[in-house]
Design a protein around this motif. Structure first.
Motif, PDB file in Angstrom:
ATOM      1  N   GLN A 103       0.801  -1.214   0.000  1.00  0.00           N
ATOM      2  CA  GLN A 103       0.000   0.000   0.000  1.00  0.00           C
ATOM      3  C   GLN A 103       0.844   1.278   0.000  1.00  0.00           C
ATOM      4  O   GLN A 103       0.309   2.373  -0.061  1.00  0.00           O
ATOM      5  CB  GLN A 103      -0.932  -0.001   1.207  1.00  0.00           C
ATOM      6  N   ARG A 104       2.157   1.146   0.125  1.00  0.00           N
ATOM      7  CA  ARG A 104       3.090   2.280   0.067  1.00  0.00           C
ATOM      8  C   ARG A 104       2.785   3.319   1.153  1.00  0.00           C
ATOM      9  O   ARG A 104       2.657   4.524   0.877  1.00  0.00           O
ATOM     10  CB  ARG A 104       3.053   2.941  -1.314  1.00  0.00           C
ATOM     11  N   VAL A 105       2.631   2.832   2.377  1.00  0.00           N
ATOM     12  CA  VAL A 105       2.342   3.735   3.493  1.00  0.00           C
ATOM     13  C   VAL A 105       3.459   3.691   4.527  1.00  0.00           C
ATOM     14  O   VAL A 105       4.298   2.801   4.533  1.00  0.00           O
ATOM     15  CB  VAL A 105       0.994   3.382   4.163  1.00  0.00           C
ATOM     16  N   ALA A 106       3.442   4.710   5.413  1.00  0.00           N
ATOM     17  CA  ALA A 106       4.411   4.828   6.499  1.00  0.00           C
ATOM     18  C   ALA A 106       5.834   4.782   5.940  1.00  0.00           C
ATOM     19  O   ALA A 106       6.180   5.565   5.070  1.00  0.00           O
ATOM     20  CB  ALA A 106       4.160   3.744   7.537  1.00  0.00           C
ATOM     21  N   ALA A 107       6.662   3.847   6.421  1.00  0.00           N
ATOM     22  CA  ALA A 107       8.061   3.783   5.985  1.00  0.00           C
ATOM     23  C   ALA A 107       8.202   3.398   4.521  1.00  0.00           C
ATOM     24  O   ALA A 107       9.276   3.567   3.930  1.00  0.00           O
ATOM     25  CB  ALA A 107       8.819   2.787   6.855  1.00  0.00           C
ATOM     26  N   HIS A 108       7.127   2.877   3.925  1.00  0.00           N
ATOM     27  CA  HIS A 108       7.181   2.423   2.535  1.00  0.00           C
ATOM     28  C   HIS A 108       6.671   3.482   1.560  1.00  0.00           C
ATOM     29  O   HIS A 108       6.536   3.207   0.361  1.00  0.00           O
ATOM     30  CB  HIS A 108       6.365   1.149   2.378  1.00  0.00           C
ATOM     31  N   ALA A 109       6.347   4.674   2.066  1.00  0.00           N
ATOM     32  CA  ALA A 109       5.871   5.743   1.192  1.00  0.00           C
ATOM     33  C   ALA A 109       6.956   6.142   0.193  1.00  0.00           C
ATOM     34  O   ALA A 109       8.154   6.068   0.492  1.00  0.00           O
ATOM     35  CB  ALA A 109       5.449   6.948   2.025  1.00  0.00           C
ATOM     36  N   ARG A 110       6.542   6.553  -0.979  1.00  0.00           N
ATOM     37  CA  ARG A 110       7.466   6.933  -2.040  1.00  0.00           C
ATOM     38  C   ARG A 110       7.516   8.451  -2.166  1.00  0.00           C
ATOM     39  O   ARG A 110       6.689   9.158  -1.580  1.00  0.00           O
ATOM     40  CB  ARG A 110       7.030   6.282  -3.348  1.00  0.00           C
ATOM     41  N   PRO A 111       8.451   8.986  -2.930  1.00  0.00           N
ATOM     42  CA  PRO A 111       8.557  10.449  -3.059  1.00  0.00           C
ATOM     43  C   PRO A 111       7.256  11.123  -3.494  1.00  0.00           C
ATOM     44  O   PRO A 111       6.940  12.222  -3.055  1.00  0.00           O
ATOM     45  CB  PRO A 111       9.656  10.620  -4.115  1.00  0.00           C
ATOM     46  N   GLY A 112       6.486  10.482  -4.340  1.00  0.00           N
ATOM     47  CA  GLY A 112       5.239  11.097  -4.809  1.00  0.00           C
ATOM     48  C   GLY A 112       4.021  10.752  -3.978  1.00  0.00           C
ATOM     49  O   GLY A 112       2.902  11.163  -4.323  1.00  0.00           O
ATOM     50  N   SER A 113       4.202  10.012  -2.891  1.00  0.00           N
ATOM     51  CA  SER A 113       3.057   9.612  -2.066  1.00  0.00           C
ATOM     52  C   SER A 113       2.447  10.824  -1.360  1.00  0.00           C
ATOM     53  O   SER A 113       3.153  11.773  -1.019  1.00  0.00           O
ATOM     54  CB  SER A 113       3.496   8.586  -1.015  1.00  0.00           C
ATOM     55  N   PRO A 114       1.124  10.810  -1.092  1.00  0.00           N
ATOM     56  CA  PRO A 114       0.508  11.901  -0.321  1.00  0.00           C
ATOM     57  C   PRO A 114       1.151  11.995   1.059  1.00  0.00           C
ATOM     58  O   PRO A 114       1.575  10.980   1.633  1.00  0.00           O
ATOM     59  CB  PRO A 114      -0.966  11.475  -0.224  1.00  0.00           C
ATOM     60  N   ASP A 115       1.216  13.189   1.599  1.00  0.00           N
ATOM     61  CA  ASP A 115       1.797  13.374   2.931  1.00  0.00           C
ATOM     62  C   ASP A 115       1.060  12.536   3.973  1.00  0.00           C
ATOM     63  O   ASP A 115       1.673  12.012   4.906  1.00  0.00           O
ATOM     64  CB  ASP A 115       1.743  14.850   3.328  1.00  0.00           C
ATOM     65  N   ALA A 116      -0.257  12.400   3.806  1.00  0.00           N
ATOM     66  CA  ALA A 116      -1.049  11.648   4.776  1.00  0.00           C
ATOM     67  C   ALA A 116      -0.695  10.170   4.784  1.00  0.00           C
ATOM     68  O   ALA A 116      -0.901   9.478   5.787  1.00  0.00           O
ATOM     69  CB  ALA A 116      -2.544  11.816   4.490  1.00  0.00           C
ATOM     70  N   ALA A 117      -0.136   9.671   3.669  1.00  0.00           N
ATOM     71  CA  ALA A 117       0.253   8.267   3.612  1.00  0.00           C
ATOM     72  C   ALA A 117       1.459   7.976   4.493  1.00  0.00           C
ATOM     73  O   ALA A 117       1.730   6.820   4.820  1.00  0.00           O
ATOM     74  CB  ALA A 117       0.552   7.857   2.171  1.00  0.00           C
ATOM     75  N   ARG A 118       2.170   9.009   4.905  1.00  0.00           N
ATOM     76  CA  ARG A 118       3.348   8.831   5.751  1.00  0.00           C
ATOM     77  C   ARG A 118       2.994   8.827   7.237  1.00  0.00           C
ATOM     78  O   ARG A 118       3.835   8.522   8.074  1.00  0.00           O
ATOM     79  CB  ARG A 118       4.354   9.953   5.475  1.00  0.00           C
ATOM     80  N   LEU A 119       1.753   9.186   7.553  1.00  0.00           N
ATOM     81  CA  LEU A 119       1.340   9.276   8.952  1.00  0.00           C
ATOM     82  C   LEU A 119       1.134   7.894   9.549  1.00  0.00           C
ATOM     83  O   LEU A 119       0.763   6.941   8.854  1.00  0.00           O
ATOM     84  CB  LEU A 119       0.042  10.085   9.060  1.00  0.00           C
ATOM     85  N   ARG A 120       1.330   7.801  10.848  1.00  0.00           N
ATOM     86  CA  ARG A 120       1.113   6.547  11.562  1.00  0.00           C
ATOM     87  C   ARG A 120      -0.038   6.718  12.542  1.00  0.00           C
ATOM     88  O   ARG A 120      -0.510   7.822  12.795  1.00  0.00           O
ATOM     89  CB  ARG A 120       2.381   6.118  12.306  1.00  0.00           C
ATOM     90  N   GLY A 121      -0.490   5.618  13.116  1.00  0.00           N
ATOM     91  CA  GLY A 121      -1.547   5.674  14.115  1.00  0.00           C
ATOM     92  C   GLY A 121      -2.894   6.025  13.512  1.00  0.00           C
ATOM     93  O   GLY A 121      -3.173   5.749  12.339  1.00  0.00           O
ATOM     94  N   LEU A 122      -3.743   6.678  14.317  1.00  0.00           N
ATOM     95  CA  LEU A 122      -5.109   6.990  13.892  1.00  0.00           C
ATOM     96  C   LEU A 122      -5.163   7.872  12.652  1.00  0.00           C
ATOM     97  O   LEU A 122      -5.959   7.588  11.743  1.00  0.00           O
ATOM     98  CB  LEU A 122      -5.873   7.648  15.048  1.00  0.00           C
ATOM     99  N   PRO A 123      -4.338   8.948  12.545  1.00  0.00           N
ATOM    100  CA  PRO A 123      -4.403   9.762  11.325  1.00  0.00           C
ATOM    101  C   PRO A 123      -4.136   8.957  10.054  1.00  0.00           C
ATOM    102  O   PRO A 123      -4.828   9.112   9.048  1.00  0.00           O
ATOM    103  CB  PRO A 123      -3.333  10.828  11.557  1.00  0.00           C
ATOM    104  N   GLY A 124      -3.127   8.094  10.110  1.00  0.00           N
ATOM    105  CA  GLY A 124      -2.833   7.276   8.947  1.00  0.00           C
ATOM    106  C   GLY A 124      -3.941   6.283   8.645  1.00  0.00           C
ATOM    107  O   GLY A 124      -4.270   6.029   7.483  1.00  0.00           O
TER     108      GLY A 124
END
Length: 224
Positions: A103-124
Motif C-alpha cells: 500500500q506504500r504507506v508509512a516507511a514504505h511511502a514513495r517520493p510522490g506519495s501523499p503526505d497523509a500516507a506517511r502518517l502513523r496511528g489513527l491519522p494514517g
C-alpha cells in the motif's frame, strides 16, 4: 483551462450530466405534481415551492442513498471478495487489506506519495479508509434526508385523507419507506453483479473498466 478540462474531463462530464438530469427531474416532477393536484381538486404550486417540497427532496435523496450505498459496498467488499477475470476485482491472491509495503504507506511511502500516507496511528488509519468513510457518510446523510422528507410527504397524503400523521420511527419501519428504498437497492445490486461478471467475458477497447481486448477471460490482472 483546456488542460484543466482535459485532465478532469470524466468528472466534469458527469457533473454536467448530473445537473442536466437534476434540472430535468425538477421540471418533469413539477409538472407531474401539479397534474396530480388538479386531478385531486387541489391547488397548484409554484416551481420554487416544488423545489423546496418534501416530494422533490424524497425523490432525489432516495436515489442518492442507493448510489452511495453501492459505492460503499463495492469499496469495502472488494477488499475481501474477488471475481476472477473481472477488472472490477483485485487479483485473487491479494485478498485482504494488503501489507504496508504493497500500500506504500508509512516507511514504505514513495517520493510522490501523499503526505497523509506517511502518517502513523489513527491519522494514517483514517486516511487509509477515507474513501469508504466519505461514501458511508454521504449514504447515511442521504438516507436520513430520505427518511425525513419521505415522512413529510407521506404525512401530507395522510392528512389529505383525514388520517393521523405517523412518527419518524413508524415511517422508517413502514412499507412506504422500504418500498421506496428496496426498489432502488435491487437495481444497484444487480448492476454491480452484472458489471463484475460481464466484464470477465466481454470487452470495451480503451476503457479502464475493461480488460485489454486480447486478454484471456481468466486473467484478473496482467500478472495472472
Amino acid at each position: 483551462m483546456p488542460r484543466f478540462i482535459r485532465d478532469n474531463g470524466l468528472t466534469l462530464f458527469f457533473l454536467l450530466l448530473f445537473l442536466c438530469s437534476l434540472a430535468g427531474q425538477a421540471v418533469a416532477g413539477f409538472a407531474e405534481f401539479n397534474d396530480q393536484q388538479l386531478v385531486q381538486g387541489g391547488a397548484t404550486i409554484t416551481f420554487g415551492d416544488y423545489l423546496t417540497s418534501s416530494d422533490f427532496a424524497v425523490d432525489t435523496a432516495e436515489n442518492w442513498q442507493s448510489e452511495y450505498l453501492q459505492f460503499l459496498l463495492l469499496i469495502y467488499l472488494t477488499v475481501w471478495l474477488v471475481q476472477r477475470g473481472s477488472p472490477e476485482s483485485k487479483p485473487v491472491g491479494k485478498i485482504g487489506p494488503e501489507s504496508d509495503a504493497e500500500q506504500r504507506v508509512a516507511a514504505h511511502a514513495r517520493p510522490g506519495s501523499p503526505d497523509a500516507a506517511r502518517l502513523r496511528g489513527l491519522p494514517g488509519t483514517l486516511f487509509g479508509h477515507s474513501l469508504g468513510l466519505l461514501m458511508g457518510a454521504v449514504f447515511a446523510l442521504s438516507w436520513l434526508a430520505q427518511s425525513i422528507a419521505g415522512r413529510a410527504a407521506y404525512n401530507a397524503q395522510r392528512i389529505e385523507q383525514l388520517q393521523d400523521p405517523v412518527g419518524w420511527l413508524a415511517y422508517v419501519t413502514g412499507a412506504d419507506f422500504w418500498s421506496r428504498t428496496l426498489q432502488n437497492w435491487q437495481s444497484e445490486f444487480l448492476a454491480v453483479a452484472s458489471m463484475a461478471i460481464f466484464a470477465v467475458y466481454l470487452r470495451q477497447r480503451g476503457s479502464p473498466e475493461s480488460k485489454p481486448v486480447g486478454e484471456s477471460h481468466g486473467a484478473t490482472d496482467a500478472g495472472d
